[in-house]
Scaffold this motif. Structure first.
Motif, PDB file in Angstrom:
ATOM      1  N   ASP A 110     -14.670  -0.238  -2.153  1.00 39.94           N
ATOM      2  CA  ASP A 110     -13.719   0.413  -3.052  1.00 39.94           C
ATOM      3  C   ASP A 110     -13.962   1.914  -3.178  1.00 39.94           C
ATOM      4  OD1 ASP A 110     -16.156   0.045  -4.252  1.00 39.94           O
ATOM      5  OD2 ASP A 110     -15.352  -0.607  -6.194  1.00 39.94           O
ATOM      6  N   ASN A 140      -8.806  -5.832   3.734  1.00 36.56           N
ATOM      7  CA  ASN A 140      -7.584  -5.544   2.982  1.00 36.56           C
ATOM      8  C   ASN A 140      -7.879  -4.750   1.710  1.00 36.56           C
ATOM      9  OD1 ASN A 140      -6.424  -7.035   4.973  1.00 36.56           O
ATOM     10  ND2 ASN A 140      -5.760  -8.737   3.661  1.00 36.56           N
ATOM     11  N   ARG A 189      -6.366  -0.926   1.002  1.00 34.93           N
ATOM     12  CA  ARG A 189      -5.624  -0.625  -0.221  1.00 34.93           C
ATOM     13  C   ARG A 189      -6.351   0.415  -1.065  1.00 34.93           C
ATOM     14  NH1 ARG A 189      -5.044  -6.320  -0.311  1.00 34.93           N
ATOM     15  NH2 ARG A 189      -6.620  -6.441  -1.966  1.00 34.93           N
ATOM     16  N   SER A 190      -7.679   0.326  -1.076  1.00 33.99           N
ATOM     17  CA  SER A 190      -8.474   1.247  -1.884  1.00 33.99           C
ATOM     18  C   SER A 190      -8.379   2.679  -1.372  1.00 33.99           C
ATOM     19  CB  SER A 190      -9.935   0.791  -1.904  1.00 33.99           C
ATOM     20  OG  SER A 190     -10.745   1.717  -2.597  1.00 33.99           O
ATOM     21  N   VAL A 233      -6.062   3.991   0.599  1.00 39.19           N
ATOM     22  CA  VAL A 233      -4.683   4.474   0.465  1.00 39.19           C
ATOM     23  C   VAL A 233      -4.423   4.896  -0.974  1.00 39.19           C
ATOM     24  CG1 VAL A 233      -2.256   3.766   0.486  1.00 39.19           C
ATOM     25  CG2 VAL A 233      -3.727   3.214   2.421  1.00 39.19           C
ATOM     26  N   SER A 234      -4.855   4.079  -1.924  1.00 43.14           N
ATOM     27  CA  SER A 234      -4.651   4.405  -3.334  1.00 43.14           C
ATOM     28  C   SER A 234      -5.357   5.693  -3.709  1.00 43.14           C
ATOM     29  CB  SER A 234      -5.153   3.251  -4.202  1.00 43.14           C
ATOM     30  OG  SER A 234      -5.022   3.564  -5.570  1.00 43.14           O
ATOM     31  N   SER A 245       2.043  -2.904   3.948  1.00 42.01           N
ATOM     32  CA  SER A 245       2.068  -3.265   2.532  1.00 42.01           C
ATOM     33  C   SER A 245       1.244  -2.289   1.695  1.00 42.01           C
ATOM     34  CB  SER A 245       1.533  -4.686   2.354  1.00 42.01           C
ATOM     35  OG  SER A 245       1.422  -5.027   0.991  1.00 42.01           O
ATOM     36  N   ALA A 246       0.135  -1.821   2.253  1.00 44.61           N
ATOM     37  CA  ALA A 246      -0.745  -0.923   1.506  1.00 44.61           C
ATOM     38  C   ALA A 246      -0.093   0.427   1.227  1.00 44.61           C
ATOM     39  CB  ALA A 246      -2.054  -0.726   2.261  1.00 44.61           C
ATOM     40  N   THR A 291       3.750   4.400  -1.851  1.00 44.41           N
ATOM     41  CA  THR A 291       2.873   5.564  -1.972  1.00 44.41           C
ATOM     42  C   THR A 291       3.441   6.715  -1.154  1.00 44.41           C
ATOM     43  OG1 THR A 291       1.453   5.159  -0.028  1.00 44.41           O
ATOM     44  CG2 THR A 291       0.947   3.939  -2.053  1.00 44.41           C
TER      45      THR A 291
END
Length: 540
Positions: A359, A415, A419-420, A422-423, A482-483, A487
């Motif tokens: 993360d 995954n 996602r981490s 990208v966020s 999806s990620a 955004t």
């Protein structure tokens, strides 16, 4: 010859009458449209330039150009009344001049039959200005001295156009293709930030087509940037049809890549590739494409600025950074196979395990993100149990070893990391409004009959043996798609197009694989990764 008014002949008297009447009508028209703003050019998207690829003297406007202009004008109700009034004024002038002209062909006919040539239309000319220019040209052709008011109008209009152009430079439009052309001027910070992506084109949909202009650089050259283990021309491979294929997106055109054009677009900017060995292939491909595979002396090694130096006990640095002096363009690569932060658990123990923070983004990104203008991320093929064990990576979440059994699954951990990161990047973009971030989808593997270590092979040499065309709207990498959805991180979707190219891998000719093993993961260069960069170039 008698002097004075009595010495003038009938034709000369008619000419003087025409001059006086034109002046009166133009002045009347001027008074009916007070203020210079009525004559300023409208904000029209249609700007014609003929100095790019085509000759001014040899090309005329297409037949539908008049229709295009008129349709655009009709969509502007606030201008319509003024246009109609000026059209009536010009018709009256044409009729008067036609009635008084004694030449074989009336001036009114000459004006109305004037054809629209590309050399008569400057880049930001308005309809009103075009109409006045037609009267000027027609009057000159008949020996008539035009009113000084028109000369004043031209001077004021040119001054106003200069002010408008200084505020915002309009892109050049190729007359043949109607596609914006790249100016030879450097890209300004304002124009870079205001640039928009062509969202109408899904570059992942399409097919491969033969192109004898490929490859974009020599497979025997580019030794300055291309690793020998990926230069298939230097191996024992004898078929090279894979080099001469171009990706053609469906229902849209992809901008042609040119190294000089890329450097101009990236003037005073930095492009960073961060990812695994497939990211390194894309980086080397870009260096070869920009240089054309030719040795360049004006390239400076700036790795020290990014901490990319050979550490003690290492065979090579964690990446490379080079700057093209001509445009101050920097291109770099940083090796981060998992795209998460990895740090030694015990810095004093050379055999320590490494905390793999699922993360937390790599420290390199946190430290240097502010220096990038374009960032391309990728990960995927190191997410397997064998790689994690070999690298002594131990999953951590929240700063402590992971205890969630669901995240112990490799695919779930991957995954979460995607996602981490990208966020996190998306949260940083407001602080760096000029930064464009792309997440490249996974590069497909083509092992047939087994895995890399169990006899898997990719001996095929025929292009598109696994498919002919990609027509799906959705990405072939749903995890990354999806990620990034929702955004500001863009999708660099290369999975589908690359899936059709199983013949483009290094295969049995690998210089580093053990006997009996084939490399059906990495690609020959020149080859498929060049197309990834062409799609990237089209999206920048």
């Amino acid at each position: 010859m008698k002097a004075g008014f009595n010495g003038l002949k009938g034709k000369e008297i008619s000419l003087i009458s025409i001059v006086l009447m034109c002046s009166t009508i133009i002045l009347w028209s001027w008074e009916r449209t007070p203020g210079l703003s009525a004559f300023l050019p409208p904000q029209s998207p249609l700007h014609l330039y003929t100095d790019h690829l085509i000759s001014r003297s040899s090309v005329k406007a297409p037949p539908d150009l008049h229709k295009h202009v008129s349709e655009h004008d009709s969509s502007m109700p606030e201008k319509k009344t003024t246009d109609e009034l000026q059209e009536k004024d010009l018709d009256l002038a044409s009729q008067t001049i036609s009635a008084q002209s004694s030449s074989g062909k009336s001036m009114g006919e000459s004006i109305t039959k004037t054809t629209l040539h590309t050399e008569q239309i400057p880049s930001s000319v308005s309809n009103e200005e075009t109409k006045h220019e037609k009267i000027l040209e027609a009057g000159k052709s008949h020996g008539i001295q035009t009113s000084s008011n028109l000369t004043t109008f031209e001077a004021k209009s040119n001054e106003a156009k200069g002010e408008n152009n200084s505020k915002q430079e309009q892109p050049k439009i190729d007359l043949i293709t109607n596609i914006p052309q790249i100016s030879s001027l450097p890209v300004t910070k304002e124009s870079w930030n205001n640039a928009t992506e062509n969202n109408a084109c899904n570059y992942a949909k399409g097919k491969w087509v033969p192109d004898n202009k490929r490859p974009l650089y020599s497979g025997f050259g580019c030794k300055q940037w291309l690793s020998p283990m990926w230069a298939c021309r230097m191996m024992q491979r004898t078929d090279f049809a894979y080099e001469q294929l171009r990706w053609q997106p469906k229902d849209c055109e992809m901008e042609e890549f040119e190294g000089s054009k890329f450097l101009r677009r990236m003037q005073n900017k930095t492009l960073a590739f961060v990812g695994d060995s497939l990211g390194r292939q894309q980086y080397q491909s870009m260096m070869c494409m920009v240089s054309g595979g030719v040795e360049m002396n004006d390239v400076e090694d700036v790795g020290k600025e990014y901490g990319l130096i050979v550490a003690g006990g290492s065979a090579r640095p964690n990446g490379w950074a080079y700057r093209f002096s001509s445009t101050n363009t920097t291109i770099l690569y940083y090796w981060s196979a998992s795209l998460c932060d990895v740090e030694p658990i015990d810095v004093n123990n050379p055999n320590t395990d490494y905390a793999m923070h699922l993360d937390r983004p790599p420290a390199f990104l946190r430290q240097f993100l502010h220096k990038f203008d374009v960032l391309v991320l990728n990960t995927g093929h190191h997410w397997n149990r064998g790689k994690l064990n070999a690298n002594r990576w131990v999953m951590h979440v929240g700063g402590v070893p992971n205890t969630d059994r669901k995240l112990a699954l490799i695919w779930a951990a991957k995954n979460l990391t995607i996602r981490s990161v990208v966020s996190w990047v998306d949260s940083q973009l407001p602080k760096h409004p000029g930064l464009k971030v792309f997440f490249r989808t996974i590069s497909p593997r083509h092992f047939f009959g087994g895995e890399w270590n169990t006899g898997g092979s990719c001996d095929n040499t025929k292009p598109m043996s696994v498919g002919k065309e990609i027509l799906e709207e959705e990405s072939s990498d749903p995890v990354v798609a999806s990620a990034v959805k929702g955004t500001r991180v863009k999708l660099l979707d290369i999975t589908g197009p690359s899936q059709l190219r199983d013949e483009g891998h290094i295969s049995r000719y690998s210089l580093t694989a053990k006997p009996g093993m084939q490399d059906c993961l990495h690609w020959c260069l020149p080859g498929v990764p060049d197309t990834w960069n062409e799609i990237l170039f089209a999206q920048i």
